[in-house]
Design a protein around this motif. Structure first.
Motif, PDB file in Angstrom:
ATOM      1  N   HIS A   8      -7.292  13.204   1.330  1.00 45.80           N
ATOM      2  CA  HIS A   8      -6.717  12.112   0.542  1.00 45.80           C
ATOM      3  C   HIS A   8      -5.207  12.349   0.117  1.00 45.80           C
ATOM      4  O   HIS A   8      -5.118  13.557  -0.389  1.00 45.80           O
ATOM      5  N   CYS A  10      -1.675  11.376  -1.737  1.00 45.82           N
ATOM      6  CA  CYS A  10      -0.662  10.765  -2.888  1.00 45.82           C
ATOM      7  C   CYS A  10       0.535  10.516  -2.923  1.00 45.82           C
ATOM      8  O   CYS A  10       0.990  11.501  -2.253  1.00 45.82           O
ATOM      9  N   ASP A  12       3.036  10.500  -5.818  1.00 40.49           N
ATOM     10  CA  ASP A  12       3.396  10.578  -7.235  1.00 40.49           C
ATOM     11  C   ASP A  12       4.942  10.873  -7.015  1.00 40.49           C
ATOM     12  O   ASP A  12       5.831  10.548  -8.077  1.00 40.49           O
ATOM     13  N   ILE A  28      -4.242   7.111  -1.758  1.00 41.50           N
ATOM     14  CA  ILE A  28      -4.705   6.579  -2.811  1.00 41.50           C
ATOM     15  C   ILE A  28      -3.374   5.976  -3.899  1.00 41.50           C
ATOM     16  O   ILE A  28      -3.697   5.607  -5.063  1.00 41.50           O
ATOM     17  N   LYS A  31      -1.818   9.235  -8.426  1.00 33.42           N
ATOM     18  CA  LYS A  31      -2.997  10.009  -8.865  1.00 33.42           C
ATOM     19  C   LYS A  31      -3.622   9.163  -9.972  1.00 33.42           C
ATOM     20  O   LYS A  31      -2.934   8.479 -10.525  1.00 33.42           O
ATOM     21  N   PRO A  32      -4.896   9.211 -10.005  1.00 29.47           N
ATOM     22  CA  PRO A  32      -5.572   8.287 -11.059  1.00 29.47           C
ATOM     23  C   PRO A  32      -5.130   8.939 -12.315  1.00 29.47           C
ATOM     24  O   PRO A  32      -4.781   9.862 -12.477  1.00 29.47           O
ATOM     25  N   ASP A  35      -3.900   5.225  -9.491  1.00 30.23           N
ATOM     26  CA  ASP A  35      -4.160   4.918  -8.164  1.00 30.23           C
ATOM     27  C   ASP A  35      -4.239   3.514  -7.578  1.00 30.23           C
ATOM     28  O   ASP A  35      -4.590   2.533  -8.603  1.00 30.23           O
ATOM     29  N   HIS A  36      -4.208   3.120  -6.516  1.00 29.39           N
ATOM     30  CA  HIS A  36      -4.434   1.636  -6.124  1.00 29.39           C
ATOM     31  C   HIS A  36      -5.707   2.059  -5.283  1.00 29.39           C
ATOM     32  O   HIS A  36      -6.160   2.936  -5.091  1.00 29.39           O
ATOM     33  N   HIS A  38      -8.317   2.730  -2.704  1.00 24.88           N
ATOM     34  CA  HIS A  38      -8.020   3.931  -1.766  1.00 24.88           C
ATOM     35  C   HIS A  38      -8.220   3.147  -0.174  1.00 24.88           C
ATOM     36  O   HIS A  38      -9.205   2.694   0.101  1.00 24.88           O
ATOM     37  N   TRP A  76      -4.095  15.340  -2.376  1.00 28.62           N
ATOM     38  CA  TRP A  76      -4.816  14.949  -3.633  1.00 28.62           C
ATOM     39  C   TRP A  76      -6.314  15.401  -3.677  1.00 28.62           C
ATOM     40  O   TRP A  76      -6.957  15.352  -2.440  1.00 28.62           O
TER      41      TRP A  76
END
Length: 82
Positions: A8, A10, A12, A28, A31-32, A35-36, A38, A76
């Motif tokens: 995964h 990301c 950011d 993703i 980061k959560p 996130d959108h 996945h 991630w």
């Protein structure tokens, strides 16, 4: 990659291009909890793909190990490293 799961990535950092060492992976977004959904991306024989949610350009780099990315901060994991 079935034994290690699908990597995964990301974004950011807000970079326009992420180089990845995998041809199948999930984007993703951030980061959560930001996130959108996945998104599974399969490059197949292509070397680049754009995420349909966040517009990040992913570029396959065969010099990278599977599951790694450049910049490194774009990998991630949902679990803390042991």
């Amino acid at each position: 990659m079935a034994d290690t799961g699908i990597p995964h990535f990301c974004n950011d950092l807000g970079v326009s291009v992420i180089e990845v060492g995998a041809r199948e992976f999930m984007c993703i977004g951030a980061k959560p909890p930001f996130d959108h959904p996945h998104i599974f991306i399969d490059l197949g024989s292509d070397t680049e793909a754009v995420c349909s949610y966040c517009s990040t350009l992913y570029r396959y780099n065969p010099a990278l190990k599977a599951g790694t990315a450049k910049p490194e901060g774009c990998v991630w994991a949902d679990k803390p490293a042991a």
